[in-house]
Design a protein around this motif. Structure first.
Motif, PDB file in Angstrom:
ATOM      1  N   ARG A   2       0.825  -1.201   0.000  1.00 29.24           N
ATOM      2  CA  ARG A   2       0.000   0.000   0.000  1.00 29.24           C
ATOM      3  C   ARG A   2       0.858   1.248   0.000  1.00 29.24           C
ATOM      4  O   ARG A   2       0.545   2.257  -0.618  1.00 29.24           O
ATOM      5  CB  ARG A   2      -0.935   0.003   1.217  1.00 29.24           C
ATOM      6  CG  ARG A   2      -1.871   1.202   1.239  1.00 29.24           C
ATOM      7  CD  ARG A   2      -2.796   1.151   2.410  1.00 29.24           C
ATOM      8  NE  ARG A   2      -3.663  -0.008   2.343  1.00 29.24           N
ATOM      9  CZ  ARG A   2      -4.551  -0.305   3.276  1.00 29.24           C
ATOM     10  NH1 ARG A   2      -4.678   0.448   4.327  1.00 29.24           N
ATOM     11  NH2 ARG A   2      -5.292  -1.382   3.148  1.00 29.24           N
ATOM     12  N   GLY A  68      -7.900   5.824   0.659  1.00 28.82           N
ATOM     13  CA  GLY A  68      -9.096   5.191   0.111  1.00 28.82           C
ATOM     14  C   GLY A  68      -8.841   4.578  -1.254  1.00 28.82           C
ATOM     15  O   GLY A  68      -9.284   3.469  -1.538  1.00 28.82           O
ATOM     16  N   LEU A  69      -8.104   5.298  -2.090  1.00 26.99           N
ATOM     17  CA  LEU A  69      -7.815   4.796  -3.427  1.00 26.99           C
ATOM     18  C   LEU A  69      -6.954   3.542  -3.368  1.00 26.99           C
ATOM     19  O   LEU A  69      -7.176   2.577  -4.107  1.00 26.99           O
ATOM     20  CB  LEU A  69      -7.124   5.888  -4.243  1.00 26.99           C
ATOM     21  CG  LEU A  69      -6.854   5.591  -5.722  1.00 26.99           C
ATOM     22  CD1 LEU A  69      -8.132   5.174  -6.437  1.00 26.99           C
ATOM     23  CD2 LEU A  69      -6.230   6.806  -6.401  1.00 26.99           C
ATOM     24  N   SER A  71      -6.852   1.367  -0.897  1.00 33.01           N
ATOM     25  CA  SER A  71      -7.710   0.284  -0.411  1.00 33.01           C
ATOM     26  C   SER A  71      -8.645  -0.206  -1.502  1.00 33.01           C
ATOM     27  O   SER A  71      -8.878  -1.410  -1.657  1.00 33.01           O
ATOM     28  CB  SER A  71      -8.523   0.760   0.801  1.00 33.01           C
ATOM     29  OG  SER A  71      -7.683   1.068   1.894  1.00 33.01           O
ATOM     30  N   GLN A  72      -9.192   0.724  -2.285  1.00 36.07           N
ATOM     31  CA  GLN A  72     -10.108   0.347  -3.362  1.00 36.07           C
ATOM     32  C   GLN A  72      -9.392  -0.499  -4.409  1.00 36.07           C
ATOM     33  O   GLN A  72      -9.941  -1.487  -4.901  1.00 36.07           O
ATOM     34  CB  GLN A  72     -10.692   1.606  -4.003  1.00 36.07           C
ATOM     35  CG  GLN A  72     -11.807   1.332  -5.011  1.00 36.07           C
ATOM     36  CD  GLN A  72     -12.523   2.613  -5.409  1.00 36.07           C
ATOM     37  OE1 GLN A  72     -12.046   3.710  -5.151  1.00 36.07           O
ATOM     38  NE2 GLN A  72     -13.680   2.464  -6.037  1.00 36.07           N
ATOM     39  N   ALA A  80     -11.881   1.432   2.116  1.00 42.94           N
ATOM     40  CA  ALA A  80     -11.857   2.508   1.126  1.00 42.94           C
ATOM     41  C   ALA A  80     -12.983   3.507   1.377  1.00 42.94           C
ATOM     42  O   ALA A  80     -12.778   4.729   1.337  1.00 42.94           O
ATOM     43  CB  ALA A  80     -11.965   1.925  -0.280  1.00 42.94           C
ATOM     44  N   TYR A  84     -12.530   7.503   2.185  1.00 46.70           N
ATOM     45  CA  TYR A  84     -13.117   8.536   1.334  1.00 46.70           C
ATOM     46  C   TYR A  84     -14.030   9.458   2.150  1.00 46.70           C
ATOM     47  O   TYR A  84     -14.069  10.677   1.936  1.00 46.70           O
ATOM     48  CB  TYR A  84     -13.901   7.911   0.192  1.00 46.70           C
ATOM     49  CG  TYR A  84     -13.059   7.321  -0.913  1.00 46.70           C
ATOM     50  CD1 TYR A  84     -11.922   7.973  -1.379  1.00 46.70           C
ATOM     51  CD2 TYR A  84     -13.415   6.109  -1.511  1.00 46.70           C
ATOM     52  CE1 TYR A  84     -11.155   7.444  -2.394  1.00 46.70           C
ATOM     53  CE2 TYR A  84     -12.651   5.563  -2.536  1.00 46.70           C
ATOM     54  CZ  TYR A  84     -11.524   6.229  -2.972  1.00 46.70           C
ATOM     55  OH  TYR A  84     -10.761   5.698  -3.982  1.00 46.70           O
ATOM     56  N   ASN A 100     -15.664   7.840  -6.749  1.00 51.31           N
ATOM     57  CA  ASN A 100     -15.071   6.594  -6.280  1.00 51.31           C
ATOM     58  C   ASN A 100     -15.952   5.894  -5.254  1.00 51.31           C
ATOM     59  O   ASN A 100     -16.037   4.663  -5.232  1.00 51.31           O
ATOM     60  CB  ASN A 100     -13.686   6.863  -5.701  1.00 51.31           C
ATOM     61  CG  ASN A 100     -12.676   7.224  -6.778  1.00 51.31           C
ATOM     62  OD1 ASN A 100     -12.993   7.255  -7.965  1.00 51.31           O
ATOM     63  ND2 ASN A 100     -11.442   7.510  -6.381  1.00 51.31           N
TER      64      ASN A 100
END
Length: 315
Positions: A2, A68-69, A71-72, A80, A84, A100
């Motif tokens: 990550r 968040g990105l 995790s997504q 995520a 966000y 998103n």
């Protein structure tokens, strides 16, 4: 891993103070959903990718957005969504965040919530944003999506889900688990197995794919070859025979005529049905009419009595 993703993503953004914007509605809460046992066909499957941040993001909002990105992209949808939401804060309404989050809801097949967030994406995006026409079309598709419910269940005395039949509003749908479209509003959902019967009330909501699991036990919900349903659960005695509403009970082969009394919802006139076999489940569905007063007591008229014989492998 990550950390590497975050390092790469920061190249797409520059820190800047966010301009004050009007306060948005309270942030939606994302509840964990059980794994669906069947996939609906109504959910659009657009080929959309999460958006990268822009120079509009404030430093703190940017940090949460990148988390968040990351995790997504790794499939951690709930992490995520929470990141966000933190990125949005009270006054940060950047369109990429709404976009998103809408994709997350779409992956969870919660189309009404996805449509709502796509609406915010369009509201806060420039008028000439490149994908406006595409997202407007998708939003209309999502707004018209069906209510879908997957119905399953288990017998908690058993290590595995027992085979069962599903009925919705008294109509036999098929073997459990089953996925179907329903009208918006409240519905009676019932599941019968060889030994048990369970009923729940379910509210279908537009644009959602819900899972309803009816959990029964052989001790509390089992036994007997007859089910009478349609009114409030209870028992009553007619002569030497004991009847029950909303639970399984045993009757020998024969014709029956009885008036549910001394229960919370009872009828003004008798209900009639026939038990043809003790090796199948006789399912009696009573459709009540208006409430009346008879001899000073409240009761319901009977507008219809449907009888089905269900082969659920009972002995």
């Amino acid at each position: 891993m990550r950390a590497g993703i975050l390092a790469c993503l920061t190249l797409f953004a520059a820190s800047a103070a966010a301009e004050p914007k009007p306060k948005l509605e309270p942030k939606p809460k994302l509840e964990p959903k059980p794994t669906l046992q069947a996939k609906p066909t109504f959910v659009p499957k657009p080929k959309l990718e999460p958006k990268r941040p822009t120079a509009r993001y404030a430093p703190k909002a940017l940090k949460f957005f990148l988390e968040g990105l990351a995790s997504q992209m790794q499939g951690e949808l709930h992490f995520a969504f929470n990141a966000y939401s933190s990125s949005r804060g009270d006054m940060n309404h950047e369109p990429e965040t709404f976009f998103n989050q809408a994709l997350l809801y779409l992956q969870l097949e919660q189309t009404a919530d996805a449509a709502r967030l796509f609406k915010y994406y369009l509201q806060y995006s420039p008028k000439d944003v490149a994908d406006r026409a595409e997202i407007e079309k998708l939003q209309k598709q999502l707004d018209s999506a069906d209510q879908v419910v997957t119905i399953g269940g288990e017998v908690k005395d058993s290590d595995t889900e027992a085979d069962g039949l599903v009925l919705v509003d008294g109509r036999l749908i098929g073997a459990s688990p089953v996925t179907l479209s329903t009208k918006d509003g409240n519905h009676d959902i019932e599941r019968v197995t060889a030994t048990t019967y369970k009923q729940e009330n379910f509210r279908a909501r537009r644009g959602r794919h819900e899972y309803v699991g009816l959990r029964a036990s052989t001790k509390d919900d089992g036994g007997g070859n007859v089910v009478i349903t349609g009114l409030t659960e209870g028992t009553w005695k007619d002569g030497t025979t004991t009847f029950a509403m909303g639970k399984r009970f045993a009757l020998p082969v024969g014709r029956y005529k009885t008036t549910p009394i001394r229960v919370r919802a009872w009828t003004c006139t008798p209900i009639e049905f026939e038990v043809k076999s003790t090796k199948e489940l006789t399912y009696v569905r009573v459709t009540p009419g208006e409430e009346q007063r008879v001899n000073g007591e409240s009761c319901y008229t009977v507008t219809k009595v449907d009888v089905q014989r269900l082969n659920v492998g009972g002995k």
